[in-house]
Design an enzyme around this catalytic site. Structure first.
Site, short mmCIF file in Angstrom:
data_model
loop_
_atom_site.label_atom_id
_atom_site.label_comp_id
_atom_site.label_asym_id
_atom_site.label_seq_id
_atom_site.Cartn_x
_atom_site.Cartn_y
_atom_site.Cartn_z
N ARG A 111 2.89 5.93 -3.26
CA ARG A 111 4.04 6.75 -3.65
C ARG A 111 4.33 6.65 -5.14
O ARG A 111 4.71 7.64 -5.77
CB ARG A 111 5.27 6.34 -2.82
CG ARG A 111 5.18 6.81 -1.37
CD ARG A 111 6.08 6.00 -0.48
NE ARG A 111 6.21 6.53 0.87
CZ ARG A 111 5.34 6.34 1.85
NH1 ARG A 111 4.22 5.65 1.64
NH2 ARG A 111 5.56 6.85 3.05
N LYS A 130 0.83 -1.21 0.00
CA LYS A 130 0.00 0.00 0.00
C LYS A 130 0.87 1.26 0.00
O LYS A 130 0.64 2.16 -0.80
CB LYS A 130 -0.92 -0.04 1.24
CG LYS A 130 -1.85 1.12 1.36
CD LYS A 130 -3.14 0.73 2.07
CE LYS A 130 -2.99 0.51 3.56
NZ LYS A 130 -2.97 1.77 4.34
N SER A 131 1.85 1.32 0.88
CA SER A 131 2.71 2.50 0.96
C SER A 131 3.40 2.75 -0.38
O SER A 131 3.48 3.89 -0.85
CB SER A 131 3.80 2.29 2.02
OG SER A 131 3.25 2.27 3.30
N ARG A 155 -7.32 -3.60 9.85
CA ARG A 155 -6.33 -4.52 10.45
C ARG A 155 -6.87 -5.21 11.71
O ARG A 155 -6.46 -6.31 12.05
CB ARG A 155 -5.04 -3.77 10.73
CG ARG A 155 -4.40 -3.19 9.46
CD ARG A 155 -2.94 -2.88 9.62
NE ARG A 155 -2.49 -1.96 8.59
CZ ARG A 155 -2.21 -2.30 7.33
NH1 ARG A 155 -2.32 -3.56 6.95
NH2 ARG A 155 -1.81 -1.40 6.46
N LYS A 160 -4.36 5.73 14.81
CA LYS A 160 -4.43 5.04 13.52
C LYS A 160 -5.89 5.03 13.04
O LYS A 160 -6.69 5.82 13.49
CB LYS A 160 -3.85 3.63 13.66
CG LYS A 160 -2.34 3.64 13.95
CD LYS A 160 -1.57 4.26 12.81
CE LYS A 160 -0.09 4.37 13.11
NZ LYS A 160 0.63 5.13 12.09
N SER A 208 7.34 9.36 12.27
CA SER A 208 6.25 9.19 11.31
C SER A 208 6.76 9.32 9.89
O SER A 208 7.23 10.39 9.48
CB SER A 208 5.16 10.24 11.57
OG SER A 208 4.29 10.30 10.45
N ASP A 228 2.27 -0.97 11.96
CA ASP A 228 0.95 -1.43 11.49
C ASP A 228 0.65 -2.88 11.89
O ASP A 228 -0.44 -3.38 11.63
CB ASP A 228 0.85 -1.30 9.96
CG ASP A 228 0.80 0.17 9.55
OD1 ASP A 228 0.44 1.01 10.38
OD2 ASP A 228 1.13 0.46 8.38
N ARG A 232 -6.06 1.81 18.18
CA ARG A 232 -5.77 0.37 18.11
C ARG A 232 -5.42 -0.24 19.46
O ARG A 232 -5.54 -1.46 19.63
CB ARG A 232 -4.66 0.09 17.09
CG ARG A 232 -5.19 0.24 15.68
CD ARG A 232 -4.21 -0.14 14.60
NE ARG A 232 -4.88 -0.11 13.31
CZ ARG A 232 -4.27 0.03 12.14
NH1 ARG A 232 -2.96 0.14 12.10
NH2 ARG A 232 -4.96 0.04 11.03
N GLN A 279 4.91 9.32 7.37
CA GLN A 279 3.98 10.18 6.62
C GLN A 279 4.40 11.64 6.74
O GLN A 279 4.38 12.38 5.76
CB GLN A 279 2.56 9.97 7.11
CG GLN A 279 2.07 8.56 6.83
CD GLN A 279 0.66 8.31 7.34
OE1 GLN A 279 0.10 9.12 8.06
NE2 GLN A 279 0.11 7.18 6.96
C1 S3P Z 1 2.65 4.87 6.33
C2 S3P Z 1 3.25 5.23 7.50
C3 S3P Z 1 2.76 4.82 8.82
C4 S3P Z 1 1.76 3.67 8.74
C5 S3P Z 1 0.77 3.86 7.63
C6 S3P Z 1 1.47 3.99 6.29
C7 S3P Z 1 3.21 5.37 5.05
O1 S3P Z 1 2.13 5.92 9.46
O2 S3P Z 1 1.10 3.50 9.97
O3 S3P Z 1 -0.12 2.77 7.58
O4 S3P Z 1 2.87 4.83 3.98
O5 S3P Z 1 4.02 6.31 5.11
P1 S3P Z 1 3.04 6.96 10.30
O6 S3P Z 1 4.18 7.31 9.48
O7 S3P Z 1 2.16 8.15 10.56
O8 S3P Z 1 3.41 6.22 11.56
#
Ligand code: S3P
Length: 445
Positions: free
Chosen positions: A35, A30-31, A400, A354, A175, A327, A358, A177
């Site tokens: 991207r 997914k990540s 999840r 999240k 993080s 995750d 969780r 993100q």
């Molecule tokens: C992700 C970063 C994680 C993760 C999320 C996907 C990403 O979050 O929990 O499911 O794709 O960069 P955080 O970076 O906020 O911890």
């Protein structure tokens, strides 16, 4: 303002016991899929993505890019062609951009949209509208962005036409993100951004920027990026998602007497903390890396993962592993409930923000199934080894959590019913079929 979120009536019914085995493949990461779409959209020329995750979250990113004027074709379900418009080519969207359930999409788009000439508004479903966005808005404002949240949460309103400048910034939370949003914004900024992470987090953005021809320097916990670099379209092969494989890795630990193999899984070391935790518990897990997949810092390493049932023992999880398994805690707590003795997780406050809280939601579900546990402010204590009773679990719409309690059925004494499971499609379309193929007695009601 939020995307429609209907009360969901779909639920799983999972029969107790059974065994797991054979070979399977889970969907794309997914990540990496988010991207690849975003970088493809702002690159010069064409990008081909193979192994794309066609889940609700990634489709939200795909549709948002289309609304920003990027041409995207999907000749096959998992093959996507993105015609990049370059750093100056995005167009003003006609309406607010709906990110659905996808926190990654919203936060990364904040970085991508803050430097544009036009205004934009980001919204999402009921869960996403409750999630914190100031962690991204704050540093973007330091760069010169004009960005507003509603009491720290979406909708996020971005006013365009600002020139951004690079920043030297210490991330207050680990993080990926936040890190990624600032790196994306820097592509349009004057100067050189230097970020320092409190602990390593997933580095997919850094690897993929390099694959698109961007130079980026990593030195321990620091990453530096010079603004104004052009991205060149490329080919991206997306490995299977380690976070989706995680459900079957744990299922295998609990009930694969003759072994279970999960193929082509991404094993980027910033994602695989769960393997360290399970091995520490005594799990029998073998990783068979694919030749060549780990050569070069811009490639994502891939492996087949083989797992066999074994007796697990409770552990104290080192806090340094938390961001590397962020995750995987819902499914890890299921493993902990099946391990002899006590397991303690601390330093995991991030789990509270999240798709659901969780820590609280897992504690509630474990309680329903008769597992001894204690909910802590920043973690969870579990005494395992007595299996699960049956009962009804509310997943609170968290994909999840729903999949984790499905796996718990392997050690349950009665059926487990899991409510509100439609969001499994945000990350793992086809979970039901894959789970059945592996040996779970699961049906959708
Ligand atoms: C992700 C970063 C994680 C993760 C999320 C996907 C990403 O979050 O929990 O499911 O794709 O960069 P955080 O970076 O906020 O911890």
């Amino acid at each position: 303002m939020s995307g429609a979120s209907q009360p969901d009536v779909r639920r799983y019914l999972v029969q107790p016991g059974g065994s797991i085995g054979g070979e399977l493949r889970v969907p794309g990461d997914k990540s990496i899929s988010h991207r690849a779409l975003m970088l493809g959209g702002i690159a010069e020329g064409r990008t081909e993505i193979r192994g794309f995750l066609a889940s609700e979250d990634c489709l939200a990113t795909l549709r948002a890019l289309q609304a920003l004027g990027v041409r995207i074709d999907r000749p096959e379900e998992h093959r996507v062609i993105v015609e990049g418009v370059g750093l100056d080519g995005l167009q003003a969207p006609a309406a607010p951009l709906d990110m659905g359930n996808a926190g990654t999409a919203m936060r990364l788009f904040m970085g991508l949209l803050a430097p544009q000439r036009f205004d934009s508004i980001l919204v999402g479903d009921a869960s996403l509208m409750r999630r914190p966005m100031e962690r991204v808005a704050g540093p973007l404002r330091m760069m010169g962005a004009d960005i507003e949240t509603h009491e720290g949460r979406p909708p996020v309103r971005i006013r365009g036409g600002r020139t951004l400048r690079a920043i030297d910034f210490q991330l207050p939370v680990a993080s990926a993100q936040v890190k990624s949003a600032i790196l994306l914004a820097t592509l349009w900024a004057d100067g050189r951004t230097k970020l320092t992470e409190p602990a390593p987090t997933r580095d997919h953005t850094e690897r993929m920027l390099r694959a698109f021809g961007v130079e980026l320097l990593r030195d321990g916990l620091q990453v530096a990026l010079q603004g104004g670099q052009t991205l060149r379209g490329t080919e991206v092969d997306v490995p299977a998602d380690f976070s989706s494989a995680a459900f079957f890795i744990v299922a295998g630990c609990l009930a694969a007497e003759r072994g279970l193999v999960i193929r082509d899984v991404g094993i980027n070391p910033t994602r695989t903390g769960l393997l360290d935790m399970l091995r520490e518990m005594g799990a029998d897990i073998r990783v068979h890396p694919h030749a060549g997949s780990s050569a070069g810092a811009d490639l994502e390493p891939v492996a087949d993962i083989e797992v066999r049932a074994s007796r697990l023992r409770g552990i104290q999880v080192p806090e340094s592993l938390v961001p590397l398994a962020i995750d995987e805690f819902p499914i890890f707590f299921i493993a902990a409930a099946c391990a002899e003795g006590e397991t303690l997780v601390r330093g995991a406050l991030e789990l509270r923000v999240k798709e659901s809280d969780r820590l609280a939601v897992m504690a509630e579900g474990l309680g329903r199934l008769g597992v001894k546990h204690q909910l802590l402010e920043d973690g969870l204590w579990i005494r395992g080894g007595e299996g699960f009773g049956g009962g009804t679990i509310d997943s609170h719409g968290d994909h999840r959590i729903a999949m984790s309690f499905a796996v718990a059925s392997l050690r349950a004494r009665a059926p487990i019913e899991i409510l509100d499971v439609a969001n499994v499609a945000t990350s793992f379309p086809g979970f039901l079929e894959t789970a059945r193929q592996a040996g779970l007695g699961i049906e959708l009601l």
